[in-house]
Structures are given as structure tokens and as C-alpha cells.
Design an enzyme around this catalytic site. Structure first.
Site, short mmCIF file in Angstrom:
data_model
loop_
_atom_site.label_atom_id
_atom_site.label_comp_id
_atom_site.label_asym_id
_atom_site.label_seq_id
_atom_site.Cartn_x
_atom_site.Cartn_y
_atom_site.Cartn_z
N THR A 18 38.34 50.17 31.82
CA THR A 18 37.24 49.21 31.83
C THR A 18 36.86 48.82 33.25
OG1 THR A 18 38.28 48.30 29.84
CG2 THR A 18 36.43 47.06 30.73
N ARG A 22 44.17 51.57 36.68
CA ARG A 22 45.30 50.63 36.69
C ARG A 22 46.54 51.30 36.17
NH1 ARG A 22 42.58 44.94 34.74
NH2 ARG A 22 40.89 45.19 36.22
N LYS A 125 39.69 50.27 42.48
CA LYS A 125 38.38 50.60 41.92
C LYS A 125 37.36 50.79 43.03
CE LYS A 125 36.94 45.85 40.90
NZ LYS A 125 36.16 45.02 39.97
N ASP A 276 41.38 34.16 38.13
CA ASP A 276 42.34 35.24 37.89
C ASP A 276 42.79 35.91 39.18
OD1 ASP A 276 40.02 36.68 38.48
OD2 ASP A 276 40.54 38.32 37.13
N ASP A 278 42.04 38.57 40.95
CA ASP A 278 41.09 39.01 41.98
C ASP A 278 39.88 38.09 42.10
OD1 ASP A 278 40.22 39.84 39.46
OD2 ASP A 278 39.09 41.53 40.27
N ARG A 281 37.18 35.96 37.53
CA ARG A 281 37.11 35.23 36.26
C ARG A 281 37.35 33.74 36.47
NH1 ARG A 281 40.38 38.35 31.68
NH2 ARG A 281 39.87 40.49 32.29
N THR A 343 31.57 46.13 26.84
CA THR A 343 32.52 45.38 27.66
C THR A 343 32.69 46.03 29.03
OG1 THR A 343 33.71 44.58 25.73
CG2 THR A 343 34.95 44.70 27.79
N GLU A 362 30.82 37.47 30.02
CA GLU A 362 31.71 38.08 29.04
C GLU A 362 32.61 37.01 28.45
OE1 GLU A 362 32.82 42.44 29.85
OE2 GLU A 362 33.42 41.37 31.65
N GLU A 363 33.03 37.25 27.21
CA GLU A 363 33.90 36.28 26.54
C GLU A 363 35.26 36.17 27.22
OE1 GLU A 363 36.76 37.79 25.28
OE2 GLU A 363 35.82 39.66 25.95
N SER A 364 35.58 37.14 28.08
CA SER A 364 36.90 37.20 28.73
C SER A 364 36.93 36.36 30.00
CB SER A 364 37.24 38.65 29.02
OG SER A 364 36.20 39.26 29.77
N ARG A 495 42.06 43.97 20.70
CA ARG A 495 41.32 42.72 20.84
C ARG A 495 40.48 42.52 19.58
NH1 ARG A 495 42.94 41.72 25.79
NH2 ARG A 495 42.47 43.04 27.58
C1 VG1 Z 1 39.05 43.14 30.01
C2 VG1 Z 1 37.99 42.22 29.46
C3 VG1 Z 1 36.62 42.64 29.97
C4 VG1 Z 1 36.65 42.64 31.50
C5 VG1 Z 1 37.78 43.54 31.98
C6 VG1 Z 1 37.93 43.53 33.49
O1 VG1 Z 1 38.82 44.47 29.58
O2 VG1 Z 1 38.01 42.23 28.05
O3 VG1 Z 1 35.65 41.76 29.47
O4 VG1 Z 1 35.43 43.11 32.01
O5 VG1 Z 1 39.02 43.11 31.43
O6 VG1 Z 1 38.10 42.22 33.95
P1 VG1 Z 1 39.62 45.13 28.36
O7 VG1 Z 1 39.15 46.56 28.30
O8 VG1 Z 1 41.08 44.97 28.65
O9 VG1 Z 1 39.24 44.34 27.13
V1 VG1 Z 1 38.99 41.95 35.34
O10 VG1 Z 1 38.77 40.39 35.76
O11 VG1 Z 1 40.56 42.24 34.71
O12 VG1 Z 1 38.58 43.13 36.38
CO CO Z 2 39.48 39.99 37.51
#
Ligand code: VG1
Ligand code: CO
Length: 542
Positions: A18, A22, A125, A276, A278, A281, A343, A362-364, A495
Site C-alpha cells: 500500500t 516494508r 518508498k 504516527d 512518519d 497520520r 486505499t 482515509e479512515e486510517s 481489515r
Molecule cells: C494502511 C491504511 C491505509 C494507509 C496505509 C499507509 O494500509 O489502511 O489507509 O494509506 O496504511 O499509511 P493497509 O494496506 O495496511 O490497510 V502509512 O501512515 O502506514 O504510510
Molecule cells: Co504513516
């Protein structure tokens, strides 16, 4: 200085998810692993004569990886690299520097919300010249390259001193070490009414900002305490540590429990926030009230015009598909477009570049705008502060006013972590196979209106992304979404996203888990989470 061409075997499985590549830190530190991926990046985007930004969230191996990437950039003929002092840059600050200096892109070292340390996670990335994460076509090309390349180029040189701001050289390449905070802080000052926020703090407004021992500490201290006059000690966990102090730098009620406890205590401050690993968030909490990220996005969209940077209004809004539809209702009221994307922040880039959207979310716990091409944790915190300073209301009052006007989208995400990959895959396959027959079925008293596997056609470049998550819609407007995480490094994470709209009679101040109880039962019945994965309860609820 000499450039060595190292012969290697291609490395399978370097597939970005995403948000970049990683893996466990030990994997990244293994022979040729980091080098293979970085060479693939340079082979795909080209390095000769180019200028890149480099920085990371400060986690374990960040400093050494930066030296490797600098030596490889020089060996591949890059003209200049702008690197944050100490190899530190938050993701939004890196995005800003890429744009501000009109560079050819940037490499960000982060595994974001994943824990850091020798036994935890690392990530890399690439962001494009527009400052945004590389789109799927580019990451796919990088992945393909990792599976075929047989050599990489490395300059033989000592480490660059990244502890001092200023210009140095690495062979023929210019290395500009910059203050990671200064340009970003100036950008924030250009968007928000700092005088109004400062006056609010002078008037006794109290806040707690929890940087979770990750990258936003120095940014938060400079902006909130130094420039906005928040009381000393407002920022906690503000020193970035290589292992994030053993914390899980994911700003949600589970991992930011200290902040939640404080915000629900008798002596709670007016406003709380966390960010978070980096810094892209944010979690926002009022005194005695948690703000769900989907609601936060809707409130920010409805009130953005109160901040100087958004006074002229929004061009449009965009949300990821699993994010609740609360922001859609705001867009409708404002008469602006709303977009639904898969996402991952990379899908917002084209909409922002084309001027179709101003605010995305995003909801996250990710929200951002067209000021950069990443989500931006402190930006969201500052927009909230600007709104509170102008409206002179509590967070609770802003939220209840919002629900009274637009209705409430009860929302929750349930995460089931570290499921055996084959079991999770089997569950999703069975669910996908069942989709054509679901319409009309009644589950737990809810009638299914339709179901599909979300596919997205980018309205700007026409690219298509398939299989982005299963959606099941009910006749009463409730919704279930299921997808597997693309950022984990251990097994699979399921999820499960749950949503139910209440216009009024049902009540606007129920506990979300209670309001969603029927939808939750329907989700378990339809997906067979216990049957396939042996799980009855989620590991994390947000
Ligand atoms: C998660 C979140 C997604 C977000 C991604 C990267 O992805 O759900 O909304 O864009 O992390 O965020 P996944 O595929 O695990 O659901 V970040 O702040 O970790 O770069
Ligand atoms: Co992040």
C-alpha cells in the site's frame, strides 16, 4: 573516489505494498537487500543529473540506510540530494521539500505506523516529482526490475556528516543537509491563522500532543510550543527514538492509550492529538470524546474555509473507499465533487494535481490537502486548532453540531492481525466467489442490496485498479467492507470496516459498537471469520 559495480542475484519478493516496500529490519539489513531495491528505483526513474530528497522517520537503521542510498545516488550519477539533518524528515515534510525545490522525487525511509527496531520493521518508498507516492504503474516497474537486476553501483566513500546543516560533496554529487522542520513550519504558517491559535493558547486553552517517540516530535515542539505559544510540556514523547521507545507508533485508541486516558480523565485538556511513525497520520480527541477519522475528515471539509489557506473554499473532496460517507454529505451540501478511491494515498495524487480535490482523507487516521501530496498529521491538528480558535467551541460541541446538521455515519474498523496467509486468502476467495448470489439475501435481519469487489478507474489518467476490497451494501444504507492489509510484515491482517447511517431518530450519541452490533454480526456470518481464521474478536478496534 571509485565506483564499484557489485554483482548480485536478483531478489524476489521486493514488491511494494500500500505504501512502499516494508519488511523486517533484519531483512533490509541482509546482503544486497536495500541496495537491490534502491538500484531498481534508480533504474526505473533514472538518476543521471537528477536531484532527489532523502529522509526518514528516524527508526533503527535509518541513519545507515541513508548513507548507503547517498553512496548509490552518487554512483548512479545524481547531481544533488537534499537530505534532512540526521537523515530525518517526516513524510509530509519530505513531500513539501520535493515540491518546493522542484526536484525529481524523493526516497523516504519509513515503515510508518509499524514498530521499529532491530526485530521490527523498516521500509523504503519513492515519491514522484509532484511529492506524492509513486503510482502503481511505477511501483510495479520497480518490482519487475528487482527481479531481474544483476548488479548495482556503489561509491566507495566514508559516511557523509549529516549532523550539520550545510553543503558537502560526495564525489561529484552535491549533498545539501537541511533543517527538517524549517520549510515545513513556514508552510503551515502560510495556511493557518497562527495569531488566532496563539490567542487561544494565551487564553488558557490546553492541549496534549503525543508524538509517540516518532518523527513529529521536533515539528510539534517548534510549531505548537515555540511558534504558537502552547505551554511547555504540551508535546509529550517528543524525542524520536530508533525503537519509538518500544511504542507502536500507530495513533489510535489502542496504541495511544496514554493520550486516551488523559483525555477522558477529570483534568483533561481541551484538545488531544497523536501522530504516527512518519508523521502523516493523526488522531484527534476532545475532552471526553474521541473523533473517528471519518468524522474528522467531514468536519475539516465543512469548516476548512475558516482557515486562511482554504478561505476561497474547496474544489472537491476525496476519500478512500472504506472511509465512511460522512464527507460525501458535506460535499453535497457545499455543491462540490466527491471522489471515492482505493486505499493508499497514491490514488489521491492525480485528483490533487488536476485541481479536482482540495482535501482528502482515509479512515486510517490520514487527512491532508493539496498543500503537499501526502497525508499530513500536524496539518490536520493545526486545521482543527484553527477551527476551534474561530468557532470558540469545544470538540464535543463541534461534533454534535455537525451530526445535527448532516446526520451521523456510525463507523468502526476491526483489525484481525497475524492470520496465517493461506487462511486469510481462502476466506477472501470464498467471500469473493459468493458475491454474485448475495443481493436480496437477509442476514441478521439486514437485507443485502448489492455486493462487489471495488475497482477504480482513475478519472484523470484512466488507469484501472482491480480487486481493492469487497463491499457489501444493505438496503438501509449500512455497509461492510473487507480487505487484506498491504502494509503488514507478518502473516495477513484482515481489515473489516463497518458503517451505518443515522439521520436522527435512531439517536446521534450511541456507542458506535452498539449502533453497529447488527452489522458486525452480519459481517461475521457472511465472511466466516471464525470458520476460516479461528477469530471471533478483533485485535484492534478503531
Ligand atoms: C494502511 C491504511 C491505509 C494507509 C496505509 C499507509 O494500509 O489502511 O489507509 O494509506 O496504511 O499509511 P493497509 O494496506 O495496511 O490497510 V502509512 O501512515 O502506514 O504510510
Ligand atoms: Co504513516
Amino acid at each position: 573516489m571509485t565506483i564499484t559495480t557489485v554483482t548480485t542475484q536478483p531478489i524476489a519478493g521486493q514488491k511494494p505494498g500500500t505504501s512502499g516496500l516494508r519488511k523486517k529490519t533484519a531483512v533490509f539489513m541482509g546482503p544486497h537487500y536495500l541496495e537491490n531495491f534502491v538500484q531498481a528505483i534508480f533504474d526505473v526513474v533514472g538518476a543521471e543529473g537528477k536531484c532527489f530528497v532523502l529522509g526518514g522517520d528516524g527508526r533503527y537503521f535509518n541513519d545507515r540506510a541513508a548513507q548507503v542510498i547517498l553512496r548509490m545516488a552518487a554512483a548512479n550519477g545524481a547531481a544533488r540530494v537534499i537530505v534532512g539533518k540526521g537523515a530525518i524528515l517526516s513524510t509530509p515534510a519530505a513531500s513539501h521539500l520535493i515540491r518546493l525545490n522542484q526536484t525529481d522525487g524523493g526516497i523516504i525511509m519509513s515503515a510508518s505506523h509499524n514498530p521499529g527496531g532491530p526485530d521490527e520493521d523498516f521500509g523504503v518508498k519513492f515519491n514522484m516529482p509532484n511529492g506524492g507516492p509513486a503510482p502503481e504503474g511505477v511501483t510495479e516497474a520497480m518490482y519487475q526490475r528487482t527481479t531481474t537486476l544483476t548488479e548495482y553501483r556503489m561509491l566507495e566513500a566514508q559516511d557523509v556528516d549529516l549532523s550539520v546543516v550545510g553543503r558537502t560533496h560526495l564525489a561529484g554529487m552535491v549533498v545539501d543537509v537541511v533543517d527538517p522542520v524549517a520549510d515545513y513550519a513556514a508552510l503551515m504558517e502560510s495556511l493557518f491563522d497562527f495569531a488566532a491559535i496563539r490567542a487561544m493558547f494565551v487564553g488558557g486553552f490546553r492541549m496534549r500532543m503525543d508524538s509517540m517517540c516518532a518523527v513529529t516530535g521536533p515539528y510539534a515542539v517548534e510549531i505548537l510550543e515555540r511558534r504558537l505559544g502552547a505551554a511547555a510540556g504540551t508535546c509529550v514523547n517528543a524525542v524520536p527514538l530508533p525503537d519509538f521507545g518500544g511504542l507502536h507508533p500507530d495513533p489510535n485508541p489502542t496504541w495511544a492509550k496514554g493520550l486516551m486516558d488523559e483525555m477522558f480523565s477529570a483534568d483533561a485538556p481541551d484538545f488531544g492529538a497523536a501522530s504516527d511513525g512518519d508523521g502523516d497520520r493523526n488522531m484527534v480527541v476532545g475532552r471526553g470524546i474521541y473523533v473517528s477519522p471519518s468524522d474528522s475528515l467531514a468536519v475539516l471539509a465543512a469548516n476548512a474555509h475558516l482557515a486562511p489557506g482554504y478561505r476561497v473554499g474547496l474544489k472537491g473532496v476525496a476519500r478512500s473507499m472504506p472511509t465512511s460517507a460522512a464527507v460525501d454529505r458535506v460535499a453535497e451540501a457545499l455543491g462540490i465533487a466527491s471522489y471515492e478511491t482505493p486505499t493508499g494515498w497514491k490514488f489521491f495524487g492525480n485528483l490533487l494535481d488536476a485541481g479536482r480535490a482540495t482535501i482528502c482523507g482515509e479512515e486510517s487516521f490520514g487527512t491532508g490537502s493539496d498543500h503537499v501530496r501526502e497525508k499530513d498529521g500536524l496539518w490536520a491538528v493545526l486545521l482543527w486548532l484553527n477551527i476551534l480558535a474561530v468557532r470558540r467551541e469545544s470538540v464535543a460541541a463541534v461534533l454534535s453540531g455537525h451530526w445535527g446538521r448532516f446526520g451521523r455515519n456510525y463507523y468502526s474498523r476491526h483489525d484481525f492481525e497475524a492470520i496465517a496467509t493461506d487462511k486469510a486468502d481462502a476466506m477472501m476467495a470464498a467471500l469473493r466467489a459468493s458475491l454474485p448470489d448475495l443481493a436480496g439475501k437477509v442476514v441478521e435481519g439486514l437485507t443485502i442490496a448489492g455486493a462487489d469487489d471495488f475497482a477504480y478507474t482513475d478519472p484523470v489518467d484512466g488507469s484501472v485498479s482491480q480487486a481493492q476490497g469487497v463491499r457489501i451494501l444493505f438496503q438501509d444504507g449500512s455497509r461492510i467492507v473487507l480487505r487484506l492489509s498491504g502494509t503488514g510484515t507478518e502473516g495477513a491482517t484482515l481489515r473489516l470496516y463497518l458503517e451505518r447511517y443515522a439521520a436522527g431518530p435512531m439517536g446521534l450519541d450511541l456507542d458506535p459498537q452498539e449502533a453497529l452490533a447488527g452489522v458486525i454480526r452480519a459481517a461475521h456470518a457472511l465472511a466466516g471469520i471464525e470458520r476460516f481464521a479461528g477469530r471471533t474478536a478483533p485485535d484492534v478496534v478503531t
